[in-house]
Design an enzyme around this catalytic site. Structure first.
Site, short mmCIF file in Angstrom:
data_model
loop_
_atom_site.label_atom_id
_atom_site.label_comp_id
_atom_site.label_asym_id
_atom_site.label_seq_id
_atom_site.Cartn_x
_atom_site.Cartn_y
_atom_site.Cartn_z
N ILE A 122 24.52 49.43 -28.87
CA ILE A 122 25.79 49.48 -27.70
C ILE A 122 26.27 51.02 -28.67
O ILE A 122 26.89 51.01 -29.18
CB ILE A 122 26.87 48.46 -27.86
N GLY A 178 28.85 48.77 -35.73
CA GLY A 178 29.22 48.42 -35.22
C GLY A 178 27.04 47.85 -34.76
O GLY A 178 26.89 47.65 -35.30
N ASP A 179 26.63 47.99 -33.51
CA ASP A 179 25.67 47.18 -32.92
C ASP A 179 25.19 48.72 -32.37
O ASP A 179 25.65 49.53 -31.71
CB ASP A 179 25.63 46.71 -31.77
N PRO A 202 31.22 45.99 -37.58
CA PRO A 202 32.96 47.07 -37.15
C PRO A 202 33.26 47.36 -39.00
O PRO A 202 34.00 47.93 -38.86
CB PRO A 202 33.21 46.01 -36.11
N ASP A 210 26.07 56.70 -41.24
CA ASP A 210 27.42 56.93 -40.34
C ASP A 210 28.43 57.32 -41.37
O ASP A 210 28.79 56.47 -42.13
CB ASP A 210 27.60 56.58 -39.23
N LYS A 250 29.17 60.76 -37.72
CA LYS A 250 29.32 61.69 -36.29
C LYS A 250 30.11 60.74 -35.82
O LYS A 250 30.87 59.77 -36.09
CB LYS A 250 28.67 60.81 -35.27
N GLU A 277 30.12 10.79 -70.33
CA GLU A 277 29.87 10.97 -69.10
C GLU A 277 29.19 12.72 -68.85
O GLU A 277 28.77 13.54 -68.57
CB GLU A 277 30.65 10.45 -67.91
N THR A 312 28.87 43.53 -32.82
CA THR A 312 29.86 45.37 -31.71
C THR A 312 31.61 45.19 -32.10
O THR A 312 31.18 44.11 -31.81
CB THR A 312 29.79 45.48 -30.04
N MET A 314 35.75 54.47 -27.84
CA MET A 314 35.81 55.93 -28.29
C MET A 314 36.95 56.46 -27.49
O MET A 314 36.96 57.32 -26.60
CB MET A 314 34.55 56.34 -28.96
#
Length: 478
Positions: A312, A308-309, A231, A254, A276, A25, A337, A391
């Site tokens: 936002i 994140g997004d 994230p 970033d 940043k 098989e 986000t 933040m």
């Protein structure tokens, strides 16, 4: 490039002879696979398992089978491209291996790695797209799990689109200029291929796409895509974000973007850090805007990769306004986000109907680095509202004082998290009155997220699949 355990090679077998010793098989599974690739499979076996007997009777979907009702011999290896056997013992395996080596034919003894010069990996079949997965024979179950993961990402219709790509390739080469124009066509084509729609039978539809691409993007015109990296973990990227990274000429990222996310980008793409961070020396937003405009006007496809997004607290509005003012095409790919990732990591709902009927995302500081005075602080004191401060680490003490002064109970549950969805994730859980001490206890250079509201009283009481508690650093106050 790092070391490779083995070299992935795709080996055409159309009409080529393959020697397969054994009627079991397991041998039948290999025979079916080889025939699917167009091979002429010569099966040497006196006794046949019912699965093998049925396969030889019904035939393959592509290649063909030739049954030799006898054991293999030295003559069996003549003109064979590959030699495969299902051996009953190590002695039989060694004999087959040595005979194949003497004949100069690559050999594989099924489930017996010491007698294999090559391995069969797990396969994802969207032919002509074929994906092979190898663990170098050490973890076949893991290989199968990886295959299942990839299967969920690739629509069955992809096979039709891949076949269509081969048929229109010459038209693309004739009608579109090399470089950005052709690549833009294939990016649009790929978007269609991953849309779950079936590939059109009529090539006129694709020809129209070729024409539209040639008009829409000239060789000297670039574009910008704002992409949310989520994230931290690359697993939280959207498929559209991955495709944007694969299509980029330049990536402006970033310093909060994880390395594993950048690893998914096109190898040839230039990566430029435009970090940043609040309270630190970093690139000015105006300089980043100027750089995007400059690169796009040089015909580059630019990805502005943000943690994140982008929409936002990502300064996306300023970037979109500048790009539109310059007449540069701009698109946005949303990301997960941080507040959503926080809720997932804690196993809570930010809008649990028994505790919170509203949720607000609030910046933790103003343009000048002070507490944001334009915020409706009285509204944030509503006990039926969940508030997440982005933040807000440096403003933690002032945030708690202001909320309490506006009427929020000092005993309101709070959670502080840093490095969300990363291996070094840290969290602190306590009460609003102790918020400043909690942030200090984390002792982290990462930006922190502060969650305030009754829903956070349930943090840690629910199991979160795939995120063991022992993998997370939790900080407590004495």
């Amino acid at each position: 490039m790092g070391p490779l355990a083995s070299l992935p090679v795709f080996f055409p077998l159309e009409t080529r002879k393959i020697l397969l010793a054994g009627g079991t098989e397991a041998a039948a599974w290999k025979a079916e696979l080889l025939a699917a690739a167009g091979a002429e499979v010569h099966v040497y076996a006196e006794d046949l398992d019912p699965v093998m007997a049925n396969l030889l009777k019904t035939g393959g979907v592509n290649g063909r089978f030739v049954h030799h009702a006898r054991p293999w011999g030295a003559d069996s290896f003549a003109c064979a491209a590959l030699a495969i056997a299902d051996a009953a013992s190590d002695g039989e395996a060694q004999a087959f291996y040595c005979a194949a080596k003497a004949a100069g034919v690559p050999v594989n003894v099924i489930d017996n790695p010491p007698f294999c010069e090559f391995q069969f990996g797990s396969i994802v079949n969207r032919s002509p797209v074929v994906i092979g997965i190898s663990t170098n024979g050490v973890a076949p179950i893991l290989g199968q799990a990886i295959r299942r993961k990839i299967e969920t990402l690739l629509p069955l219709s992809l096979a039709g689109w891949a076949g269509l790509a081969g048929r229109v390739r010459s038209t693309v080469m004739e009608r579109l200029a090399p470089g950005p124009q052709r690549r833009r066509f294939w990016e649009l084509f790929t978007d269609h291929a991953f849309s779950e729609r079936d590939a059109p039978e009529a090539e006129a539809e694709v020809a129209a796409l070729v024409e539209a691409t040639g008009v829409a993007q000239t060789v000297k015109e670039g574009r910008v895509t704002l992409v949310g990296a989520g994230p931290g973990s690359a697993e939280l990227l959207t498929l559209k974000a991955v495709r944007a990274l694969q299509a980029a000429d330049v990536i402006l990222f970033d310093d909060l973007v994880a390395d594993e996310v950048l690893e998914l980008a096109r190898r040839e793409a230039k990566r430029m850090l435009v970090g940043k961070r609040g309270g630190r020396e970093s690139c000015k937003q105006e300089d980043i805007n100027d750089l995007m405009v400059e690169l796009a006007k040089k015909g580059k496809n630019v990805v502005r990769l943000k943690s994140g997004d982008p929409m936002i607290f990502g300064r996306a509005g300023e970037e979109i306004e500048r790009l539109q003012a310059e007449g540069i095409p701009v698109a946005v790919v949303p990301g997960v986000t941080s507040a959503s990732a926080m809720a997932s990591a804690l196993g809570i709902s930010l809008t649990h109907r028994d505790h919170a009927q509203a949720v607000r995302f609030v910046t933790g500081h103003s343009k000048k680095g002070d507490l944001q005075e334009s915020v409706d602080w009285a509204g944030l004191s509503d006990p039926a509202t969940t508030t997440v401060f982005y933040m807000g680490g440096r403003m933690a003490g002032r945030i708690s004082d202001r909320l309490i002064r506006e009427g929020r109970s000092p005993s309101t549950p709070v959670v502080v998290m840093a490095g969300i969805a990363r291996p070094d994730e840290k969290r602190w859980q306590g009460r609003l009155r102790d918020l400043e001490l909690g942030v200090a206890a984390l002792d982290t250079s990462e930006p922190v997220l502060i969650g305030v509201g009754e829903v956070f009283d349930m943090a840690g009481t629910m199991a979160v699949p795939g995120q063991p508690e022992q993998d997370l650093a939790t900080v407590s106050l004495p």
